[in-house]
Motif scaffolding. Structure first.
Motif, PDB file in Angstrom:
ATOM      1  N   THR A 137       0.858  -1.177   0.000  1.00 10.42           N
ATOM      2  CA  THR A 137       0.000   0.000   0.000  1.00 10.42           C
ATOM      3  C   THR A 137       0.894   1.226   0.000  1.00 10.42           C
ATOM      4  O   THR A 137       1.586   1.497   0.988  1.00 10.42           O
ATOM      5  N   MET A 138       0.953   1.916  -1.135  1.00  6.24           N
ATOM      6  CA  MET A 138       1.804   3.101  -1.288  1.00  6.24           C
ATOM      7  C   MET A 138       3.269   2.808  -0.959  1.00  6.24           C
ATOM      8  O   MET A 138       3.979   3.637  -0.409  1.00  6.24           O
ATOM      9  N   GLY A 139       3.679   1.577  -1.266  1.00  6.94           N
ATOM     10  CA  GLY A 139       5.064   1.196  -1.026  1.00  6.94           C
ATOM     11  C   GLY A 139       5.296   0.491   0.287  1.00  6.94           C
ATOM     12  O   GLY A 139       6.377  -0.072   0.509  1.00  6.94           O
ATOM     13  N   ARG A 140       4.319   0.507   1.185  1.00  6.13           N
ATOM     14  CA  ARG A 140       4.441  -0.238   2.447  1.00  6.13           C
ATOM     15  C   ARG A 140       4.072  -1.693   2.199  1.00  6.13           C
ATOM     16  O   ARG A 140       2.953  -1.984   1.756  1.00  6.13           O
ATOM     17  N   VAL A 141       4.969  -2.603   2.458  1.00  8.02           N
ATOM     18  CA  VAL A 141       4.669  -4.022   2.267  1.00  8.02           C
ATOM     19  C   VAL A 141       3.636  -4.446   3.293  1.00  8.02           C
ATOM     20  O   VAL A 141       3.766  -4.157   4.486  1.00  8.02           O
ATOM     21  N   GLN A 142       2.596  -5.088   2.815  1.00  9.06           N
ATOM     22  CA  GLN A 142       1.479  -5.445   3.681  1.00  9.06           C
ATOM     23  C   GLN A 142       1.918  -6.404   4.790  1.00  9.06           C
ATOM     24  O   GLN A 142       2.642  -7.364   4.549  1.00  9.06           O
ATOM     25  N   GLN A 143       1.466  -6.108   5.994  1.00 13.34           N
ATOM     26  CA  GLN A 143       1.701  -6.939   7.180  1.00 13.34           C
ATOM     27  C   GLN A 143       3.190  -7.161   7.459  1.00 13.34           C
ATOM     28  O   GLN A 143       3.575  -8.220   7.950  1.00 13.34           O
ATOM     29  N   SER A 144       4.007  -6.159   7.148  1.00  9.93           N
ATOM     30  CA  SER A 144       5.449  -6.281   7.377  1.00  9.93           C
ATOM     31  C   SER A 144       6.005  -4.920   7.793  1.00  9.93           C
ATOM     32  O   SER A 144       6.448  -4.133   6.951  1.00  9.93           O
ATOM     33  N   ASP A 197       8.514  10.354  10.375  1.00 14.29           N
ATOM     34  CA  ASP A 197       8.064  11.594  11.021  1.00 14.29           C
ATOM     35  C   ASP A 197       6.874  11.361  11.946  1.00 14.29           C
ATOM     36  O   ASP A 197       6.765  11.988  13.006  1.00 14.29           O
ATOM     37  N   GLN A 198       5.989  10.447  11.540  1.00 17.58           N
ATOM     38  CA  GLN A 198       4.783  10.192  12.327  1.00 17.58           C
ATOM     39  C   GLN A 198       5.006   9.206  13.464  1.00 17.58           C
ATOM     40  O   GLN A 198       4.127   9.015  14.307  1.00 17.58           O
ATOM     41  N   GLY A 199       6.163   8.558  13.475  1.00 16.67           N
ATOM     42  CA  GLY A 199       6.456   7.605  14.536  1.00 16.67           C
ATOM     43  C   GLY A 199       5.923   6.218  14.293  1.00 16.67           C
ATOM     44  O   GLY A 199       6.070   5.333  15.145  1.00 16.67           O
ATOM     45  N   THR A 200       5.289   5.989  13.139  1.00 16.48           N
ATOM     46  CA  THR A 200       4.805   4.633  12.842  1.00 16.48           C
ATOM     47  C   THR A 200       5.955   3.705  12.458  1.00 16.48           C
ATOM     48  O   THR A 200       5.807   2.490  12.492  1.00 16.48           O
ATOM     49  N   LEU A 201       7.086   4.303  12.074  1.00 14.99           N
ATOM     50  CA  LEU A 201       8.316   3.544  11.866  1.00 14.99           C
ATOM     51  C   LEU A 201       9.263   3.905  13.007  1.00 14.99           C
ATOM     52  O   LEU A 201       9.682   5.059  13.142  1.00 14.99           O
ATOM     53  N   ASP A 202       9.569   2.945  13.834  1.00 18.22           N
ATOM     54  CA  ASP A 202      10.394   3.188  15.027  1.00 18.22           C
ATOM     55  C   ASP A 202      11.858   3.371  14.637  1.00 18.22           C
ATOM     56  O   ASP A 202      12.495   2.452  14.121  1.00 18.22           O
ATOM     57  N   THR A 254       6.688   7.982   1.423  1.00 18.71           N
ATOM     58  CA  THR A 254       5.936   7.156   2.374  1.00 18.71           C
ATOM     59  C   THR A 254       6.806   6.780   3.565  1.00 18.71           C
ATOM     60  O   THR A 254       6.385   6.882   4.727  1.00 18.71           O
ATOM     61  N   LEU A 255       8.022   6.351   3.282  1.00 21.59           N
ATOM     62  CA  LEU A 255       8.947   5.944   4.342  1.00 21.59           C
ATOM     63  C   LEU A 255       9.278   7.120   5.274  1.00 21.59           C
ATOM     64  O   LEU A 255       9.250   6.985   6.502  1.00 21.59           O
ATOM     65  N   LEU A 256       9.563   8.275   4.694  1.00 11.83           N
ATOM     66  CA  LEU A 256       9.888   9.459   5.502  1.00 11.83           C
ATOM     67  C   LEU A 256       8.694   9.905   6.331  1.00 11.83           C
ATOM     68  O   LEU A 256       8.849  10.345   7.476  1.00 11.83           O
TER      69      LEU A 256
END
Length: 498
Positions: A389-396, A432-437, A426-428
């Motif tokens: 989804t927008m470059g985010r691998v699902q469930q990973s 910024d949002q903290g969903t990626l630790d 998407t990654l950045l």
């Protein structure tokens, strides 16, 4: 700048260099002295798998947008640039200028290249995830779509991907040795790759010898007996998939003439007004080449041509026809189609009629497909992509993808650039949002290099690639070419580590 201000500036730089937690070093970029942030142990670390356009564009956006991110690119081959090096036609050097941009990215203080590393074999995706805050899969589409017809494994039948890899120096295709001792070649598919292959088969050797085409391919093409190339598509002239640039090159190719069936274009002229501008221009050029009487000078050129090419429409492969002893290809059986439509959707339906075409070479240019890289990574085996989804691998969590493995093998380099920038954004955003630790300290390339060393794998760094680059340029210079590519991985490594 006054002497006093200059001294104060230098003192300030020294203070930053020795006391800043993120360290700042002085560097010279294009003759200008500036400050470049270098990564610290706590910097966000991103790993990109695949050193082609998608990988480099993703890296470019990351390092340009976020001043503390560290990006490492891992590539299976010892050499970078993927399809720019191995896919772009040798007579299209202007397209390869993007390598200059990729080189700037690879030489950035916060980006590094690690070639000769096969992810999924030398190191697992899970191990990369343990070493990095995020992993971006950008490894492209290495598989071939198959025709699924009898005889496609016969000698004389090749995928366009392998054929292109042969004349462009892809190591795994260096021993392809296609037999070009036939008069007629049939290419299945009508996209830009199909036209690249047709053009290379028919181009005068005097044109090709000044490109970076491999010497074995050049030698083989110099002896080629191919005089006619048919470019076959299952649908009609309005669905041809190439762009106008490639078609224009075919129409004006020295020593060749277009040779098409006028009946394929009945009624096409009446549709022009309703077509979108790009499709209209393409169709106008196709009509001009196929059915219009050329001007005197062009007519004279065509009449003197020794070679011919043409599109064949509404045809699909049914069977590759073998020789009596089953050792070579002698022809192809094609189903004759008709078009059906619903709204803007148009598809081909077999009529039950077939047509046999005598030929000794069949090249399938019906598409590429991505392959699974690691059992731990989700993969859609029907669409041949990583579900995302927008470059985010699902469930990973922490796993992303860009390029062909994200959306499928479509579009040109500019399409891949925009797609890769989207994944980087998407990654950045997730950072910024903290969903990626990114709060934990990760080992990055140091951790991975230690693993590889234990496994007897030595990465090729970008400075090592530059040795290969210099050697290829030196060899090319002796032949009057921009480069003569090294074709063997072992030889590449020997040069890289000399």
């Amino acid at each position: 700048m006054s002497t006093h201000k200059a001294v104060l500036w230098k003192i300030r730089v020294c203070h930053l260099f020795f006391n800043s937690p993120r360290r700042v070093r002085i560097t010279r970029l294009h003759g200008v002295r500036g400050l470049v942030t270098t990564p610290s142990a706590s910097s966000p670390k991103v790993c990109i798998v695949g050193g082609g356009p998608a990988g480099f564009y993703t890296a470019q956006h990351l390092v340009k947008t976020r001043p503390d991110v560290q990006v490492d690119i891992y590539e299976r081959l010892p050499v970078p640039f993927g399809l720019v090096r191995f896919g772009v036609a040798p007579d299209h050097p202007e397209v390869k200028n993007v390598i200059n941009t990729f080189t700037q990215t690879a030489q950035h203080a916060r980006c590094s290249f690690h070639g000769n590393v096969s992810v999924g074999k030398d190191v697992s995706v899970q191990e990369l995830q343990e070493a990095y805050h995020a992993v971006v899969l950008s490894y492209g589409a290495e598989g071939n779509m198959t025709m699924g017809v009898p005889g496609e494994d016969l000698p004389g039948v090749y995928s366009a991907k392998d054929f292109v890899g042969w004349y462009n120096g892809l190591p795994r295709n260096r021993d392809l040795r296609p037999d070009l001792m036939c008069e007629t070649a049939v290419i299945l598919g009508q996209g830009n790759v199909a036209l690249d292959v047709a053009r290379i088969l028919l181009s005068p050797v005097d044109i090709l010898k000044n490109t970076d085409i491999t010497q074995p391919a050049l030698d083989s093409l110099a002896k080629s007996r191919v005089r006619r190339v048919l470019i076959v598509g299952r649908r009609g002239p309005l669905q041809v998939a190439c762009t106008i640039k490639e078609l224009r090159e075919m129409v004006s190719l020295p020593g060749t003439r277009p040779q098409m069936e006028a009946s394929d274009f009945e009624g096409i002229a009446k549709t022009l007004k309703a077509l979108p501008r790009p499709r209209k221009r393409l169709t106008e050029l196709l009509l001009k080449a196929a059915v219009e009487t050329p001007e005197e000078k062009e007519l004279e050129r065509r009449n003197s041509a020794q070679k011919a090419w043409g599109f064949r429409f509404l045809r699909s492969p049914v069977e590759i026809l073998p020789s009596a002893d089953l050792t070579r290809t002698t022809g192809i059986r094609l189903a004759v189609n008709r078009l059906e439509s619903k709204g803007e959707d148009v598809w081909a339906v077999a009529t039950g009629e077939v047509e046999d075409v005598e030929c000794g070479l069949v090249i399938s240019s019906i598409g590429y497909k991505s392959l699974p890289i690691d059992p731990a990574v989700p993969f859609d085996a029907r669409k041949h992509i990583i579900p995302n989804t927008m470059g985010r691998v699902q469930q990973s969590a922490g796993l992303y993808c860009s390029g062909w493995v994200k959306r499928g093998p479509t579009g040109v380099i500019a399409t891949t650039m925009n797609d890769s920038f989207d994944t980087a954004r998407t990654l950045l955003h997730d950072m910024d949002q903290g969903t990626l630790d990114i709060s934990t300290v990760k080992g990055g390339s140091k951790e991975v290099t230690a693993l590889l060393e234990k496994r007897g794998v030595k990465p090729v760094l970008f400075s090592d690639w530059e040795k290969i680059d210099s050697e290829e340029s030196r060899r090319g210079e002796t032949r009057g070419k921009p480069r003569e590519k090294l074709l063997d991985v072992g030889e590449m490594l020997k040069v890289a580590w000399a």
